[in-house]
Design a protein around this motif. Structure first.
Motif, short mmCIF file in Angstrom:
data_model
loop_
_atom_site.label_atom_id
_atom_site.label_comp_id
_atom_site.label_asym_id
_atom_site.label_seq_id
_atom_site.Cartn_x
_atom_site.Cartn_y
_atom_site.Cartn_z
N GLU A 38 0.83 -1.20 0.00
CA GLU A 38 0.00 0.00 0.00
C GLU A 38 0.87 1.26 0.00
OE1 GLU A 38 -2.68 -0.10 3.23
OE2 GLU A 38 -3.79 -1.85 2.51
N MET A 39 1.94 1.22 0.83
CA MET A 39 2.83 2.39 0.88
C MET A 39 3.56 2.58 -0.45
SD MET A 39 4.43 2.43 4.72
CE MET A 39 4.98 0.72 4.69
N ARG A 40 3.92 1.46 -1.07
CA ARG A 40 4.61 1.56 -2.37
C ARG A 40 3.67 2.18 -3.41
NH1 ARG A 40 4.65 -1.47 -6.84
NH2 ARG A 40 3.32 -3.03 -5.84
N ASN A 41 2.42 1.70 -3.43
CA ASN A 41 1.47 2.28 -4.37
C ASN A 41 1.23 3.76 -4.08
OD1 ASN A 41 1.14 -0.20 -5.61
ND2 ASN A 41 -0.58 -0.80 -4.30
N SER A 42 1.12 4.07 -2.76
CA SER A 42 0.94 5.47 -2.39
C SER A 42 2.16 6.29 -2.78
CB SER A 42 0.69 5.57 -0.88
OG SER A 42 0.60 6.92 -0.49
N PHE A 43 3.35 5.70 -2.58
CA PHE A 43 4.59 6.39 -2.94
C PHE A 43 4.64 6.68 -4.44
CE2 PHE A 43 8.88 5.75 -4.69
CZ PHE A 43 9.50 6.88 -4.17
N MET A 44 4.29 5.67 -5.23
CA MET A 44 4.31 5.87 -6.68
C MET A 44 3.32 6.96 -7.09
SD MET A 44 6.63 3.92 -7.73
CE MET A 44 6.34 4.09 -9.49
N SER A 45 2.15 6.94 -6.43
CA SER A 45 1.16 7.96 -6.74
C SER A 45 1.67 9.34 -6.33
CB SER A 45 -0.15 7.64 -6.02
OG SER A 45 -1.09 8.66 -6.21
N ASN A 46 2.27 9.41 -5.12
CA ASN A 46 2.78 10.69 -4.63
C ASN A 46 3.92 11.21 -5.48
OD1 ASN A 46 0.93 10.61 -2.56
ND2 ASN A 46 2.37 9.76 -1.07
N VAL A 47 4.86 10.30 -5.81
CA VAL A 47 6.01 10.71 -6.62
C VAL A 47 5.54 11.18 -7.99
CG1 VAL A 47 8.08 9.89 -7.81
CG2 VAL A 47 7.70 9.32 -5.41
N SER A 48 4.59 10.44 -8.56
CA SER A 48 4.07 10.85 -9.86
C SER A 48 3.44 12.24 -9.77
CB SER A 48 3.03 9.84 -10.35
OG SER A 48 3.61 8.57 -10.51
N HIS A 49 2.66 12.46 -8.69
CA HIS A 49 2.03 13.76 -8.51
C HIS A 49 3.07 14.85 -8.26
CE1 HIS A 49 -0.09 16.99 -6.37
NE2 HIS A 49 -1.17 16.62 -7.04
N ASP A 50 4.08 14.51 -7.39
CA ASP A 50 5.11 15.50 -7.06
C ASP A 50 5.97 15.85 -8.26
OD1 ASP A 50 4.24 15.65 -4.47
OD2 ASP A 50 5.65 14.15 -3.72
N LEU A 51 6.14 14.91 -9.16
CA LEU A 51 6.91 15.21 -10.37
C LEU A 51 6.06 15.95 -11.40
CD1 LEU A 51 8.89 11.87 -10.87
CD2 LEU A 51 9.84 14.08 -10.22
N ARG A 52 4.83 15.54 -11.53
CA ARG A 52 3.97 16.12 -12.57
C ARG A 52 3.56 17.56 -12.23
NH1 ARG A 52 0.66 12.40 -12.63
NH2 ARG A 52 -0.93 13.26 -11.22
N SER A 53 3.21 17.80 -10.94
CA SER A 53 2.72 19.13 -10.56
C SER A 53 3.75 20.23 -10.81
CB SER A 53 2.29 19.13 -9.10
OG SER A 53 1.19 18.25 -8.92
N PRO A 54 4.99 20.13 -10.27
CA PRO A 54 5.95 21.21 -10.54
C PRO A 54 6.34 21.30 -12.01
CG PRO A 54 7.01 19.40 -9.39
CD PRO A 54 5.54 19.12 -9.37
N MET A 55 6.44 20.15 -12.67
CA MET A 55 6.80 20.19 -14.10
C MET A 55 5.71 20.89 -14.91
SD MET A 55 8.58 16.47 -14.61
CE MET A 55 8.84 16.72 -16.35
N THR A 56 4.44 20.66 -14.53
CA THR A 56 3.34 21.33 -15.22
C THR A 56 3.40 22.83 -14.99
OG1 THR A 56 1.97 19.35 -15.01
CG2 THR A 56 0.84 21.43 -15.46
N SER A 57 3.65 23.21 -13.71
CA SER A 57 3.74 24.63 -13.38
C SER A 57 4.90 25.29 -14.11
CB SER A 57 3.90 24.81 -11.87
OG SER A 57 2.80 24.29 -11.19
N ILE A 58 6.07 24.63 -14.08
CA ILE A 58 7.26 25.19 -14.74
C ILE A 58 7.01 25.35 -16.23
CG2 ILE A 58 9.66 24.70 -15.34
CD1 ILE A 58 9.91 23.29 -12.61
N SER A 59 6.48 24.28 -16.82
CA SER A 59 6.22 24.32 -18.26
C SER A 59 5.21 25.41 -18.60
CB SER A 59 5.71 22.96 -18.73
OG SER A 59 5.37 23.00 -20.10
#
Length: 482
Positions: free
Chosen positions: A257-278
Motif C-alpha cells: 500500500e505504501m509503495r502504491n501510495s509512494f508511486m502515486s505521490n512521486v508521480s504527482h510530485d513530479l507532474r505538478s511542478p513540471m506542469t507549473s514550470i512548463s
C-alpha cells in the motif's frame, strides 16, 4: 509434502517402537529366563529325588535287590508314577537306568536317547560328592538334545549300585511361558504399531495442515495478493509460525500500500511542478505573461525546481542507503548550536503558524561525536515534520536531555493532531505518509523519517516516537557525547 513427512514420521516411530520392544523383550526374557531356569532346575532336582525315593520304597516293599526284578513285579505302577512325574516337568523325560546304564523304563519326552561315550566328569563328581560312591559301574552315556540332566544313583539294601534315575529337559525355560511371551509381545507390538500409525497420522496432519495453508498463502503472495491470512490454531511452535507469517503478510500488505501510495505521490510530485514550470515558461515565451510579472512567475518556477531537487535528492539518498554506498564520518560538533540554526531556518514557518517555541538543554554547549551533515539532515527532518503538523498557535519544543553514561537524547515535541495508535509502528517505514490527503504534506515523498532512522541506526543509536493522538507528538533520537 504430506506423504513425504508422513512417511518419515511413520518410519521413525516404527523403528523406535520395534527397537524399544526388542530391548524390553531382551531384558525381560533375560530376567524371567534366569529365574525360570533356576526354578526349573530346583524342581527337576526335587523330581529326581522324589523318583528315586519312590523306587527305593518300591524295592523295599517288594523286597527286591535289583531294578530288573522290581520292574517285573511293579512295572505298571512305576510307569504310571514316572508319567505323572514327567507331566509335572515341562519338556522333560524321566528314565530308569540299570547298572549297565541301559534304559529300563522311559516316561515323558521320547526325543531323549543315550549316546555313545562316558558320563561327563562334572556329573560323576557330583554323584561322588553327593553319595560318596566312587564306582558307578559302566559309564552312563550323555543324553542327546538335553540342556539339563539330573542323575541320581540307586543303591539296594546292601549298598550295592543297581542303577540310576535321570530327569532331563531340552529347555531351561518352560515351553508354555516361552510361547505365551512370544504371543503377548507380538500382539502388543501390532497394537502399539497400529496406535502409533493412527497417532502419527493425526499429529502429522495437524503439523502439515498449517504448513499447507502457509504454502498456499505464499503462492498467493507471489501472484500479488497480500490480503491472504493463515488460521492460527493453538499456541505451539506451528501457531507461532502462522502468527509470524501473518505479521509478515500484514507488513507486505502495508508495504504494498505504501509503495502504491509512494508511486502515486512521486508521480504527482513530479507532474505538478513540471506542469507549473512548463506553463509559466511557455507563458513568458509566448508573451501571455507581461514583462512586469516575469520576476514573480520566475520565483514560482524557482520554488518548483527546488521542490523537484528535494524529491530527487531524497530518492538518491534512498538508493545510496539501500546500496550501502553512503559513508558517515564522525566529527565533534555542538548539538545545541545545530538546534539553534535549525530553529532559525524555520523562522518564517513558525511565525506563519504563530507557534510558541521552547528550547531546553542541560548545558549551553554540548559536543557530540557523529557525522555532522547526516545528523543535521535527521534533525531538520524531525523539526520539519513537527512544524508542518503542529496546530496553529500550538507549542513547538526542543529538549536536549542527559542520558546514561555519555549518552544524550534530542527530543522534538509539538502540539497537534498526533499519530493514530494503529499507525505509529509504520512511521519510520519507507514511503509512509501520515497525511494521505496531502492537505498538509504536499512536498514530502514519505522518505524523510525512513532515511533518518537509517542514519541513526548507522551511528548505532536509536530513534523513537511517542504520541497522544489528538493532542501532541514527540520524536526523539540518541547521540554520544564527546
Amino acid at each position: 509434502m504430506f506423504k513425504s513427512v508422513f512417511s518419515k514420521y511413520v518410519t521413525a516411530f516404527m523403528v523406535i517402537i520395534v527397537v524399544s520392544f526388542i530391548v524390553v523383550s531382551t531384558v525381560t526374557f533375560s530376567v524371567v529366563g534366569k529365574h525360570s531356569a533356576e526354578a526349573k532346575r530346583d524342581y527337576m532336582k526335587n523330581c529326581s529325588e522324589a523318583t528315586r525315593s519312590y523306587v527305593l520304597s518300591m524295592m523295599h516293599g517288594a523286597d527286591c535287590d535289583g531294578l530288573e526284578e522290581l520292574i517285573l513285579l511293579e512295572k505298571d505302577n512305576i510307569i504310571q508314577t514316572f508319567d505323572w512325574m514327567a507331566l509335572n516337568v515341562d519338556a522333560a523325560a524321566v528314565l530308569l537306568l540299570d547298572r549297565q546304564d541301559r534304559v529300563l523304563l522311559r516316561a515323558g519326552d521320547e526325543d531323549f536317547e543315550l549316546a555313545e561315550g562316558a558320563l561327563e566328569d562334572e556329573v560323576k563328581e557330583q554323584l561322588r560328592e553327593k553319595n560318596r560312591y566312587s564306582h558307578l559301574g559302566k559309564d552312563v552315556g550323555m543324553l542327546k538334545n538335553s540342556r539339563m540332566t539330573e542323575i541320581l544313583p540307586i543303591f539296594n539294601a546292601r549298598n550295592e549300585y543297581v542303577g540310576a534315575v535321570a530327569v532331563c529337559s531340552s529347555s531351561l525355560l518352560p515351553a508354555s511361558l516361552f510361547y505365551e511371551a512370544i504371543n503377548v509381545i507380538t500382539s502388543s507390538v501390532l497394537w502399539v504399531l497400529l496406535a502409533a500409525l493412527i497417532a502419527v497420522y493425526f499429529i502429522s496432519e495437524r503439523v502439515i495442515s498449517p504448513l499447507r495453508d502457509i504454502s498456499s498463502a505464499a503462492k498467493s503472495f507471489a501472484s500479488g495478493k497480500f490480503d491472504v491470512r493463515v488460521a492460527v490454531r493453538g499456541n505451539d511452535e506451528i501457531a507461532e509460525l502462522a502468527t509470524t507469517f501473518n505479521n509478515m503478510a500484514q507488513s507486505l500488505d502495508n508495504y504494498d500500500e505504501m509503495r502504491n501510495s509512494f508511486m502515486s505521490n512521486v508521480s504527482h510530485d513530479l507532474r505538478s511542478p513540471m506542469t507549473s514550470i512548463s506553463g509559466f515558461i511557455d507563458g513568458i515565451l509566448d508573451g501571455v505573461i507581461p514583462p512586469e510579472q516575469h520576476r514573480y512567475y520566475l520565483q514560482i518556477v524557482s520554488g518548483e525546481v527546488k521542490r523537484l531537487s528535494r524529491l530527487v535528492n531524497s530518492l538518491l539518498d534512498l538508493s545510496r542507503i539501500q546500496a550501502g554506498e553512503r559513508k558517515f564520518t564522525p566529527v565533534s560538533f555542538d548539538i545545541c548550536e545545530m538546534a539553534r540554526q535549525i530553529l532559525i531556518s524555520f523562522e518564517q514557518k513558525i511565525d506563519a503558524k504563530g507557534l510558541c517555541v521552547e528550547f531546553e538543554s542541560f548545558e549551553d554547549r554540548i559536543n557530540v561525536v557523529a557525522d555532522h551533515d547526516a545528523i543535521y539532515q535527521v534533525f531538520y527532518n524531525v523539526c520539519d515534520n513537527a512544524v508542518k503538523f503542529a496546530s496553529d498557535g500550538g507549542r513547538l519544543c526542543i529538549y536536549i536531555k542527559k542520558g546514561k553514561g555519555k549518552k544524550l537524547s534530542v527530543e522534538v515535541f509539538n502540539e497537534g493532531q498526533g499519530i493514530p495508535p494503529e499507525e505509529i509502528n509504520f512511521v519510520f517505514e519507507r514511503f509512509y505518509k501520515l497525511d494521505k490527503s496531502r492537505g498538509l504534506n504536499k512536498n514530502g515523498a514519505g522518505l524523510g523519517l525512513f532515511i533518518s532512522k537509517t542514519i541513526i541506526e548507522a551511528h548505532e543509536e536509536r530513534i523513537w516516537v511517542e504520541s497522544e493522538y489528538g493532542k501532541n507528538c514527540c520524536f526523539g533520537f540518541s547521540l554520544s557525547c564527546e
